[in-house]
Design an enzyme around this catalytic site. Sequence first.
Site, mmCIF file in Angstrom:
data_model
loop_
_atom_site.group_PDB
_atom_site.id
_atom_site.type_symbol
_atom_site.label_atom_id
_atom_site.label_comp_id
_atom_site.label_asym_id
_atom_site.label_seq_id
_atom_site.Cartn_x
_atom_site.Cartn_y
_atom_site.Cartn_z
ATOM 1 N N ARG A 68 12.248 -6.910 7.275
ATOM 2 C CA ARG A 68 11.635 -7.023 7.632
ATOM 3 C C ARG A 68 9.866 -6.555 7.361
ATOM 4 O O ARG A 68 8.438 -6.541 7.527
ATOM 5 C CB ARG A 68 11.407 -4.884 6.305
ATOM 6 C CG ARG A 68 12.933 -4.085 7.160
ATOM 7 C CD ARG A 68 12.548 -2.664 5.848
ATOM 8 N NE ARG A 68 11.139 -2.580 6.031
ATOM 9 C CZ ARG A 68 11.185 -1.595 4.460
ATOM 10 N NH1 ARG A 68 11.918 -2.208 3.210
ATOM 11 N NH2 ARG A 68 9.966 -0.972 3.719
ATOM 12 N N ASP A 103 3.665 -2.431 2.489
ATOM 13 C CA ASP A 103 3.641 -3.609 4.160
ATOM 14 C C ASP A 103 2.445 -4.259 3.500
ATOM 15 O O ASP A 103 1.672 -4.762 4.307
ATOM 16 C CB ASP A 103 3.564 -3.132 5.259
ATOM 17 C CG ASP A 103 3.070 -1.035 5.134
ATOM 18 O OD1 ASP A 103 1.636 -1.735 4.322
ATOM 19 O OD2 ASP A 103 2.966 -0.567 5.912
ATOM 20 N N HIS A 118 4.923 1.529 -5.100
ATOM 21 C CA HIS A 118 6.504 1.117 -4.991
ATOM 22 C C HIS A 118 6.229 -0.800 -4.763
ATOM 23 O O HIS A 118 7.142 -0.603 -4.477
ATOM 24 C CB HIS A 118 7.415 1.930 -3.288
ATOM 25 C CG HIS A 118 7.203 3.269 -4.144
ATOM 26 N ND1 HIS A 118 7.318 3.611 -2.493
ATOM 27 C CD2 HIS A 118 7.382 3.539 -5.195
ATOM 28 C CE1 HIS A 118 8.035 5.531 -3.424
ATOM 29 N NE2 HIS A 118 7.307 5.029 -4.761
ATOM 30 N N CYS A 134 13.434 -21.661 -14.263
ATOM 31 C CA CYS A 134 13.409 -20.421 -13.472
ATOM 32 C C CYS A 134 11.256 -20.444 -13.099
ATOM 33 O O CYS A 134 10.793 -20.695 -13.176
ATOM 34 C CB CYS A 134 13.378 -19.409 -13.532
ATOM 35 S SG CYS A 134 14.914 -18.395 -14.319
ATOM 36 N N CYS A 150 20.485 -22.337 -13.344
ATOM 37 C CA CYS A 150 20.796 -21.178 -13.933
ATOM 38 C C CYS A 150 21.137 -20.248 -13.351
ATOM 39 O O CYS A 150 22.078 -19.151 -12.787
ATOM 40 C CB CYS A 150 20.466 -20.062 -14.841
ATOM 41 S SG CYS A 150 18.817 -19.591 -13.982
ATOM 42 N N THR A 188 2.794 11.148 4.389
ATOM 43 C CA THR A 188 4.717 11.277 3.402
ATOM 44 C C THR A 188 4.884 12.661 3.391
ATOM 45 O O THR A 188 4.550 13.591 2.930
ATOM 46 C CB THR A 188 3.763 10.524 1.633
ATOM 47 O OG1 THR A 188 4.997 11.548 0.616
ATOM 48 C CG2 THR A 188 3.099 11.694 1.554
ATOM 49 N N SER A 189 6.555 12.318 3.532
ATOM 50 C CA SER A 189 6.991 13.290 3.604
ATOM 51 C C SER A 189 7.247 14.253 1.715
ATOM 52 O O SER A 189 7.256 15.529 1.439
ATOM 53 C CB SER A 189 8.889 13.108 3.780
ATOM 54 O OG SER A 189 9.137 11.865 3.102
ATOM 55 N N ASN A 210 -0.611 15.120 8.013
ATOM 56 C CA ASN A 210 0.516 14.572 8.712
ATOM 57 C C ASN A 210 0.977 15.229 10.267
ATOM 58 O O ASN A 210 0.759 16.902 10.128
ATOM 59 C CB ASN A 210 2.010 14.651 7.740
ATOM 60 C CG ASN A 210 3.259 14.384 7.845
ATOM 61 O OD1 ASN A 210 3.362 14.313 8.928
ATOM 62 N ND2 ASN A 210 3.175 13.863 6.913
HETATM 63 P P1 OAD Z 1 9.360 8.890 4.886
HETATM 64 O O1 OAD Z 1 9.427 8.292 6.162
HETATM 65 O O2 OAD Z 1 9.634 9.972 3.874
HETATM 66 O O3 OAD Z 1 7.999 10.316 5.241
HETATM 67 C C1 OAD Z 1 6.835 9.445 6.362
HETATM 68 C C2 OAD Z 1 6.170 10.884 6.464
HETATM 69 O O4 OAD Z 1 5.489 10.080 7.772
HETATM 70 C C3 OAD Z 1 6.585 12.200 7.311
HETATM 71 O O5 OAD Z 1 6.170 13.404 7.052
HETATM 72 C C4 OAD Z 1 6.275 12.158 9.201
HETATM 73 O O6 OAD Z 1 5.822 13.088 9.221
HETATM 74 C C5 OAD Z 1 5.140 11.387 8.977
HETATM 75 N N1 OAD Z 1 4.379 10.559 8.919
HETATM 76 C C6 OAD Z 1 5.001 9.779 11.115
HETATM 77 N N2 OAD Z 1 4.362 9.132 12.094
HETATM 78 C C7 OAD Z 1 2.762 9.916 11.475
HETATM 79 C C8 OAD Z 1 1.596 9.294 11.441
HETATM 80 N N3 OAD Z 1 1.354 8.948 12.363
HETATM 81 N N4 OAD Z 1 0.394 9.979 11.164
HETATM 82 C C9 OAD Z 1 0.530 10.780 9.900
HETATM 83 N N5 OAD Z 1 2.015 10.599 8.830
HETATM 84 C C10 OAD Z 1 3.193 10.433 10.147
HETATM 85 O O7 OAD Z 1 8.115 7.850 3.834
HETATM 86 P P2 OAD Z 1 7.709 8.430 2.382
HETATM 87 O O8 OAD Z 1 6.897 9.351 2.444
HETATM 88 O O9 OAD Z 1 6.573 6.943 2.690
HETATM 89 O O10 OAD Z 1 10.512 4.411 -1.966
HETATM 90 O O11 OAD Z 1 7.938 7.697 1.691
HETATM 91 C C11 OAD Z 1 8.645 7.807 0.252
HETATM 92 C C12 OAD Z 1 9.198 6.700 -0.095
HETATM 93 O O12 OAD Z 1 10.504 6.405 0.392
HETATM 94 C C13 OAD Z 1 8.929 5.087 -0.182
HETATM 95 O O13 OAD Z 1 8.271 4.865 -0.311
HETATM 96 C C14 OAD Z 1 10.525 4.531 0.441
HETATM 97 C C15 OAD Z 1 11.224 5.507 0.653
HETATM 98 O O14 OAD Z 1 12.508 5.713 0.238
HETATM 99 C C16 OAD Z 1 11.064 3.466 -1.873
HETATM 100 O O15 OAD Z 1 11.405 2.998 -0.456
HETATM 101 C C17 OAD Z 1 11.484 3.358 -3.288
#
Ligand code: OAD
Length: 238
Positions: A68, A103, A118, A134, A150, A188-189, A210
């Site tokens: 990644r 990112d 995060h 370390c 270690c 964000t979802s 979104n």
């Molecule tokens: P998700 O993958 O859960 O959600 C991504 C969201 O972005 C969805 O609601 C899509 O509809 C939306 N989306 C897709 N393309 C888009 C675009 N071009 N413009 C705007 N929105 C778009 O990602 P997160 O909500 O970020 O945590 O997930 C939250 C956390 O879960 C992440 O930070 C990560 C993950 O597991 C950790 O790693 C702790």
Amino acid sequence: MNEQVRDWVRAARHIAVLTGAGMSAESGVPTFRDAQTGLWAKFDPHQLATENAFRANPSMVWDWYAFRREMIAKVDSNAGHRALADFARRHPGRMTLITQNVDGLHQRAGSPGVLGLHGNISQDKWLDTPHACCNADAAVPGSPPHCGVCGNMLRPDVVWFGEALPLQTLTLAENAASSCDLMLVVGTSGVVYPAAGLARMAAGKVVVVNPHPSDLDDAADAVLSGTAAQLLPQLLED
Ligand code: OAD
């Protein structure tokens, strides 16, 4: 563009922005939960994004993060990241940017003071509390690099499932949410807490950006159906 939302942007003294993986989708970074292309559609988060997974199979988890990191190094910020950075430059002190993304693309676009809930995928930290021996600069290269004395391993400086968010960053984010006039919730979802809870504690109006429905639509005063790179430049122009 929804003129009422643009009026809210113009009138807001303090805007909090909460971004998620969709923010970087148009840069070419896969989201986590999109049905076909999301990382969690192809990989099991419990085998890759927990401390137990890393301890059980450090090289597999390290290599997944290395893959990644390489991908992220090759992409650029998009028009959405740049619109946020430009707004903050034009209006110092008026915007607090909170992200779940690791990112670094907001920072690369020039956004100041990004609150990364995060962590940051480009940085490492020690898995176990470091001893005097370390020294990250002298770590034995490998998958993962480790202390030659270690054996303590380096791991990516990201928050894994089951881990606490950085307390100071979370507190600053909560303060921004609870004092803002407007919160933009972008890409964000809204299913991962405590990050998603920030939208629910927003003091001002909440606007979701979104292309698909999200779990935070019910907390929103307006839901704009479209992508970050399409909508943010229009929403944030003066
Ligand atoms: P998700 O993958 O859960 O959600 C991504 C969201 O972005 C969805 O609601 C899509 O509809 C939306 N989306 C897709 N393309 C888009 C675009 N071009 N413009 C705007 N929105 C778009 O990602 P997160 O909500 O970020 O945590 O997930 C939250 C956390 O879960 C992440 O930070 C990560 C993950 O597991 C950790 O790693 C702790």
